[in-house]
Each structure stands twice: as structure tokens, then as C-alpha cells.
Write an enzyme that holds these catalytic residues in place. Structure first.
Site, PDB file in Angstrom:
ATOM      1  N   SER A 147       0.983  -1.116   0.140  1.00 17.26           N
ATOM      2  CA  SER A 147       0.091   0.025  -0.205  1.00 17.26           C
ATOM      3  C   SER A 147       0.916   1.346   0.026  1.00 17.26           C
ATOM      4  CB  SER A 147      -0.869   0.009   1.276  1.00 17.26           C
ATOM      5  OG  SER A 147      -0.140   0.207   2.514  1.00 17.26           O
ATOM      6  N   LYS A 171      -4.097   3.849  10.173  1.00 16.92           N
ATOM      7  CA  LYS A 171      -3.373   4.811   9.443  1.00 16.92           C
ATOM      8  C   LYS A 171      -3.976   6.347   9.592  1.00 16.92           C
ATOM      9  CE  LYS A 171      -2.062   1.292   6.031  1.00 16.92           C
ATOM     10  NZ  LYS A 171      -2.159   0.900   4.521  1.00 16.92           N
TER      11      LYS A 171
END
Length: 815
Positions: free
Chosen positions: A676, A719
Site C-alpha cells: 500500500s 493509518k
């Protein structure tokens, strides 16, 4: 056509009257006595019918059978207690059509039943056989001295034979009523004959059983005589009295314990052996230990389950903060158990990092259900005998952990927690994970046999919970028997609430402090979480809070004048010393070739800065920062996208052949992996080649394809928390992650702009200060590299591509 008659009716509680028989009965109901008086005033004809339920005092039409008997009252006798004894002669069957059950008297509309009258040779032969059998029946079974002549059992009149034999049989009311309702005489006689044969066979079996019991009694008396002789010999030797009370106690416990038939037989056999042994022998001690363990098992002892879902939710919320999905699954499990009425279901396996509350969650479920809780640690076990037990041939043999846990729980249906099931190992002593296959299989564990007990024990009522840190360490066959529930690591917000609601009060009580003596500021707790702990759970956080409590307690003891201490961020540093950890924050100005990514770790989220530098060279690529294979592939995919769209992104193709690229992820000692970081890499590479700075307040995440699409990622909550904590003002996420946003707490989303995007160009439009101008490849050969600031180009170092070394710290996972 059969004529319907209106007759007085007598409902019978406990008798069925057959035609062609004379029987006495008592009449006590007022309505029945009125009906009897009406019959006596006319031709004495009445209709007698049986009740379906003898206990009904005031019967209605639905309480009566369909078929009864029509007959006459021969004589009556009025008794002193007000009841009447009547002698009734039954004539024929009658079918009840209507009944008047009012308070005055019972009256019925009765239709006489027409019975079969055909007599053939087979019927006559059956009648003669039945006549012969009934003689044996009366002599051997009924012990009746009444002669057959008095009973008028004439085989030449087969139509009446069944009705005259039926009252003699040992039948309940329902069976007699069924015989009364059979209208074919031949079929009725067959049924009567079958019943006589059945009773004759039962009588033979009873005789055999009696003879067998008498033989057993003879043997028992013989054994008793021999045992008395043994006791006399032992008494002469001086060894008889020591173990007498002990043996009697074992006898009593065997009788009182609700063991299975198999276990009872084994216990009596072992006790018999013990009685013949010397009390001081080593073998006697082995038998004693076995009997103590066998009789100490909770045979038939069950606790009652509590399926109150509201109470269960309250207990789970009291004991644990957050973990909403886990609690929801447990409540669903309890709801299904309440609906089904039993707790048989899947084996729950709680998987998560250390310290997230797996063991305490299982304990809370046991408290909610009202079951006893027992824990068995499986970490490091490498001998299958630890599960199944040792055979008694070995010195010091013991049952396995399953049986020991049930003895400890003192109930047959506890919640048994198998802790650290992923830490099982195997060796030369067998595979304990394979031994667990039977234990955790609901289709097999009702006949679980421990090697020590050597009798079957039912584990089907035990509610099994397992815990593991990583499901990859569980053998596939064992994992297939479990339903895995993942417990993710706590976020900082969750840790803060856990500390305020649970840890502070717990440590304050353990360290002898009162509520009025210490208070934690919210900022102080955040300081401990961010700078002194780095974990998925809260164990180190609890230790740090406990250390602060001890320092405060010491201060209060040394200075009694100190009545109250407020823990601030400054005092946290005084109590705990220099911070052990730091978290990344966005600082400085916008830079070229530096982009801010968001990473997931088992301890939560982190900001991860991606740096790209260009150097004069021959197009080599260097990657540093201890990257895993997946992240290396992500670097190559991102670079391939940039090269394939170079002109559109303001970069000449020739530029890639004239410059070396160095991509670095700071904190080089920390392993990193996952796909990612793709958009972060693309942004940093394009910024380095075009010289356009990246906006420092923008954090991003997303996996990139070769066509520039951005794919969905995991760990969004962690995140975004890292972006919020690090000072980012905007977070760029993949478009398909919008469905995950409702699970992100409002505290994280407040003040943080979250932009879901579909492709790399949309990311660049926000992340860069401005979009690069597209260029066209010039005709001809060499040209100057456009868009590259020569100040950013570094001398080519003599460093080859870096291969990650062995992991020594927890990796950042971009997933």
C-alpha cells in the site's frame, strides 16, 4: 337401518366393560346417580362408556371414547357413604353419537353397533387354540383357580370368546378400549391371543431373571464369607483395622457419585483389588490415587446457563472497552444458544497480539453465562500425554490437562480456555495438536478417553475457547475445527479510554492509594501511551501506570503532608525518565522527492516518509530501508507506471537512462513490507523527476497498478490515527475504502480532511504543489533532462542494491 336410542349414561373412570360379562362398579357422581335412577324407573337399560382421562371430575363430550357397552342393571346396593354399588350385565356394543352432560343427569344418543358374524374353519381353529392357551394362562400366570367351565369359554362360540377372555388380560385402559372398538370378532380374538402369548413370554423371562438373581445372591454370600475370612487373617497379622474405614469411605463414594455404568464398574473392580492388597504396598498407593482422581471428577455436576443477553452485554462492556465486532459475535453465539437451548456450537479461537484481552474476554463470557472458568496453558507442550494423560503403568502417571482442568472446575460444563494453542510443538513424544483433534470435535468428544482414567468421559457440554497470537502457528486440521475471531491491536484512543476506565483504578487499588490522592490528566495518559509504550495491547501501559502509582505512594509516605498529586505531562517525565519512543510528526517545508505515507503496524499506525534522490548515472535503482519482497515489488510497479506515463507527467524518457534512482524509507533498522505504499512512491518519484515539491500536510496510502488505478488497503483506522497524530491536515485514501470510514471514530475524523480517490493523477493533483506540464519527445537524439533541479542530483555512491537482513523489530505492514 339401526335405530338410535336415548339412554341414561354412566361414564366410567377406571374400567372398560366388554359385552357378555357381568361386572360390579361403584357410582358416586350426582349426575351418574340421577341417570341410574332413570334407568331403574324404566327397563334398567343404561349405556356404560369409559373416560379418556380418569382424573377428569366433570367430563364433557370430548372426554369420552366413541364406543361403549349397552346393558342392564341387575341389582344395586346403597352404601352408607352415599355411593351406590351396581351389578351390570353388558349386552352389546354401542356407538356414542351425542351426549347431554348438563347438571341434572347424563343422557346419551346411542347407536347399537353391528358386529361381524362370519365364522369359517380358520376362525374355529383359532378359537380352539385360544381356548387351550387361556387354560395355561390362568394356571401359570393369573394363578386363578376358577375353572374354564365357569367362564363359559366355549370354542364352539368363537364370536363371544374374545370378549370373555379380554377382561382376564393384564391390559391398561387404553389397550382394553382398543379391543372394545374392534368390530370384527376374528381380528379381536387374534389380538387377544397375541397378548396371551406376550404375557407367557414375559413370564418366562421373569423366571429366568429370578433364577439368575438367586445365583448372584449365592455368589455374593460366598464372596462375603471369603472376605470375612480374609479380614480375620489380616486382623491376626495386625493389618486389618488400618484401612477398614478408608475402604468403607471408598464404597460410600462409589455409591453416591453419579458415574457412568462403565466408570462404576471400573471403580468397583479397583476397590476390590485394593481390599486384597496390603495397605502399605506401593501398588495400593497407585490404586488409591486412581480412585481419588476417578471419584473426584464432576460426574453429573452441571451449572445452569444464563442466556440473558442484556446481562451478557453489560458484563462484556464492564470488563472490556471497544472490541465491538468481537462482542457482537459473542452475543450472536449466546443468542443462538438461547434459541437452541444448549451451548453446543463452534470452538471459538481468539487470535490477536499479546495484551489485547483474549484471556480476560473468555473469563467475561464465563461470568456472563454463569459457568465456571478454568484455564489450561498449552504453550511449549510437546508430549501428547499432556493432553491425553499417561498410562498407569508409568511411575508418577497423571491424567492429561483436559481431565485435570475439569477436576479443577468442579463442574461438567465449564468454560475451558486452551491458552496459547499456537505454541504447541511436537517431537519424539508425539504431537499434542493431533491429540486435541478429538477434544475439539463436537462429533467425537462425547466419548473422550484419557489414558490414565481408561473410561469414556463426555466433553460435549464443555464450552471450549482457544487463544493464539498468530493463526499461522495452528495446524490446519486443528484450525478447521475452530471459528477464528480476530482481536486487533488497540488504537491510542482506545488505550486512553481503557486506562481511564480500568487501569488507573486497578493500579490505584493495588498500590494502596485512594481516589482523592491521585488524579491523571488526559494529556499525561497520552504522554505515557505515545512516548513510553509501543505495543498492540495495554500490558506495558498498565506497568507504566503502576510505576507512576508507586512513585506517588512513595512520595506520600515520605511526606505525609502531601494529600493529593495530579499527574501531568511534566510529572510523567519526572516519574518515568527519558521517553523510550517517539512518533513521527510532519515538520519543515514542502520538499522535492519526499512524500508522507501511512503505515499499519501491530502496535497501531505510523507515518512513514518516503525519500527519493536522483544521481547522475546509468539508470540503476537502489532501494534501502529493510523492505520485504512485496514492498520491493511495489517499488518496481510504481517506477514502471511513472516510466510508462513519463511524457504525460512532464518527464522525458531519456532521463531515466541518465540518472540513478535511490529510494529510501527512514528507520532503516525497522523491517517494512506490504503493497500500500504505491501512491506514496509514485508521488515521491514524480516529485524528484519534475522538481515539484510535495505538500507536507498531505498523507496518503494506496496500492498502485501498472495502469495507475489505486486499490483498496487495510488498517484504515490505524493509518488515519497516525495521520491525525502526526499533524496531517488531509489524508488521501483509495476510493473503495469509503465503506470503512463509518468504523473510524469521530475523534480521528474531526479536523482531518479525508479524500477518497480513484487513480494516481487525482492523488498528484492534491499532493503536489501543482501538476507537471506534459512534454513531447523531441525528434533526434540527445536532449537536456527537463524538470530536474541539478541541485537535487547527488554524486553516485558506491552502494549496490540493498537486500533486507533478518527482522529484528516488528514490521510496518502497508495492508
Amino acid at each position: 337401518m339401526t335405530k338410535v336410542k336415548q339412554l341414561p349414561m354412566l361414564p366410567m373412570r377406571d374400567i372398560v366393560v366388554f359385552p357378555h360379562m357381568t361386572t360390579p362398579f361403584f357410582i358416586g357422581r350426582r349426575q351418574s346417580m340421577e341417570a341410574l335412577e332413570k334407568a331403574l324407573a324404566t327397563d334398567r337399560t343404561v349405556f356404560v362408556i369409559a373416560q379418556k382421562d380418569p382424573m377428569v371430575e366433570k367430563p364433557t363430550r370430548g372426554d369420552l371414547h366413541e364406543v361403549g357397552t349397552i346393558g342392564q342393571i341387575l341389582q344395586i346396593m346403597r352404601l352408607p357413604n352415599g355411593t351406590v354399588k351396581a351389578l351390570f350385565e353388558a349386552k352389546s356394543r354401542g356407538r356414542l353419537l351425542e351426549a347431554n352432560m348438563d347438571d341434572s343427569s347424563y343422557v346419551a344418543s346411542v347407536e347399537p353397533v353391528k358386529e361381524g358374524s362370519q365364522v369359517d374353519a380358520e376362525f374355529i381353529a383359532l378359537a380352539k387354540t385360544a381356548r387351550t392357551e387361556v387354560e395355561t394362562y390362568l394356571r401359570e400366570i393369573k394363578r386363578n383357580s376358577e375353572s374354564l367351565d365357569q367362564l363359559s369359554l366355549n370354542p364352539e362360540e368363537p364370536l363371544l370368546l374374545a370378549d370373555r377372555i379380554a377382561p382376564l388380560l393384564n391390559l391398561d385402559l387404553q389397550k382394553k378400549q382398543e379391543l372394545l372398538e374392534i368390530l370384527e370378532p376374528k381380528e379381536r380374538l387374534e389380538r387377544v391371543f397375541e397378548r396371551m402369548l406376550e404375557e407367557a413370554e414375559i413370564k418366562k423371562l421373569e423366571k429366568k431373571l429370578k433364577e439368575r438373581v438367586q445365583g448372584q445372591i449365592g455368589r455374593t454370600q460366598k464372596e462375603y464369607y471369603l472376605n470375612e475370612q480374609i479380614k480375620a487373617i489380616q486382623k491376626e497379622l495386625g493389618t486389618g483395622e488400618d484401612g477398614k474405614a478408608e475402604l468403607e469411605e471408598y464404597d460410600k463414594r462409589i455409591e453416591e457419585t453419579k458415574m457412568s455404568a462403565e466408570a462404576t464398574g471400573v471403580a468397583k473392580k479397583e476397590l476390590k483389588k485394593l481390599k486384597l492388597m496390603s495397605p502399605m504396598s506401593a501398588e495400593a498407593n497407585v490404586v488409591r490415587n486412581y480412585l481419588d482422581i476417578l471419584l473426584g471428577m464432576p460426574w453429573g455436576v452441571n451449572t445452569e446457563d444464563n442466556f440473558d443477553l442484556q446481562r451478557a452485554e453489560k458484563i462484556l462492556d464492564e470488563d472490556h472497552y471497544g472490541l465491538d465486532k468481537v462482542k457482537e459475535r459473542i452475543i450472536e453465539f449466546l443468542a443462538v444458544a438461547k434459541k437452541v437451548g444448549k451451548m453446543k456450537g463452534p470452538i471459538i479461537c481468539l487470535v490477536g497480539p499479546p495484551g489485547v484481552g483474549k484471556t480476560s474476554l473468555a473469563r467475561s463470557v464465563a461470568r456472563a453465562l454463569g459457568r465456571n472458568f478454568v484455564r489450561a496453558s498449552l504453550g511449549g507442550i510437546r508430549d501428547e500425554a499432556e493432553i491425553r494423560g499417561h498410562r498407569r503403568t508409568y511411575i508418577g502417571a497423571l491424567p492429561g490437562k483436559i481431565i485435570q482442568s475439569l477436576r479443577k472446575a468442579k463442574s461438567n460444563n465449564p468454560l475451558l480456555l486452551l491458552d496459547e494453542v499456537d505454541k504447541l510443538t511436537y517431537g519424539v513424544m508425539g504431537d499434542p495438536a493431533a491429540a486435541l483433534l478429538e477434544v475439539l470435535d463436537s462429533e467425537q468428544n462425547h466419548t473422550f478417553m484419557d489414558h490414565y482414567l481408561e473410561v469414556e468421559y463426555d466433553l460435549s457440554d464443555v464450552l471450549f475457547f482457544c487463544t493464539a497470537n498468530n493463526s499461522a502457528g495452528i495446524p490446519p486440521a486443528l484450525l478447521d475445527r475452530m471459528e477464528v475471531i480476530s482481536l486487533p491491536g488497540y488504537t491510542e484512543l482506545e488505550k486512553e479510554n481503557i486506562a481511564q476506565l480500568h487501569l488507573v483504578s486497578k493500579q490505584r487499588e493495588e498500590n494502596g492509594l485512594e481516589d482523592s490522592q491521585i488524579k491523571f490528566r488526559r494529556a499525561a495518559i497520552l504522554e505515557v501511551i505515545q512516548l513510553y509504550t509501543r505495543e498492540a495491547g495495554v500490558r506495558n501501559l498498565e506497568r507504566a501506570i503502576g510505576r507512576i502509582m508507586r512513585r506517588v505512594a512513595t512520595q506520600i509516605v515520605k511526606k505525609p503532608s502531601t494529600r493529593h498529586v495530579t499527574v501531568t505531562t511534566r510529572k510523567v517525565r519526572d516519574f518515568l525518565g527519558v521517553p523510550r519512543f517517539k512518533y513521527e510528526r510532519i515538520q519543515g517545508e514542502n520538499e522535492v522527492g519526499v512524500a508522507t505515507g501511512m503505515a499499519w503496524t501491530p502496535m497501531g499506525g505510523e507515518l512513514l516518509f518516503t525519500e527519493v534522490s536522483l544521481m547522475h548515472g546509468t539508470g540503476k535503482l537502489q532501494i534501502t530501508g529493510r523492505l520485504g519482497d512485496v514492498m520491493k515489488e511495489s517499488v518496481h510497479a510504481s517506477l514502471s507506471y511513472v516510466r510508462s506515463h513519463a511524457n504525460r507527467l512532464g518527464i522525458y524518457s531519456e532521463t531515466f537512462r541518465k540518472h540513478d534512482i535511490h529510494i529510501h524509507f527512514p528507520e532503516g533498522a525497522t523491517p517494512k513490507d506490504g503493497p500500500s505504499a504505491g501512491v506514496t512512491l509514485c508521488t515521491a518519484i514524480i516529485s524528484a523527476f519534475t522538481g515539484i515539491p510535495v505538500r507536507k500536510e498531505v498523507a496518503m496510502t494506496g496500492e498502485v497498478t501498472l495502469r495507475g488505478k489505486v486499490l483498496q488497503i487495510g488498517g484504515l483506522k490505524e493509518k488515519l490515527l497516525a495521520a491525525k497524530r502526526g499533524g496531517a491536515l488531509e489524508a488521501l485514501i483509495p476510493w473503495n475504502n469509503q465503506n470503512d470510514l463509518p468504523e473510524v471514530p469521530r475523534e480521528i475524523k474531526k479536523g482531518l480532511k479525508i479524500s477518497p480517490l480513484k487513480n494516481v493523477l487525482q492523488y498528484l493533483e492534491i499532493a503536489l504543489e501543482h501538476l507537471p506540464e506534459p512534454v513531447e519527445e523531441p525528434e533526434g537524439g540527445d536532449h537536456e533532462s527537463r524538470g530536474i533541479d541539478e541541485k537535487l542530483i547527488q554524486p553516485t555512491p558506491g552502494v549496490e542494491n540493498v537486500t533486507p537482513s533478518v527482522y529484528t523489530r516488528e514490521p510496518h505492514h502497508f495492508c
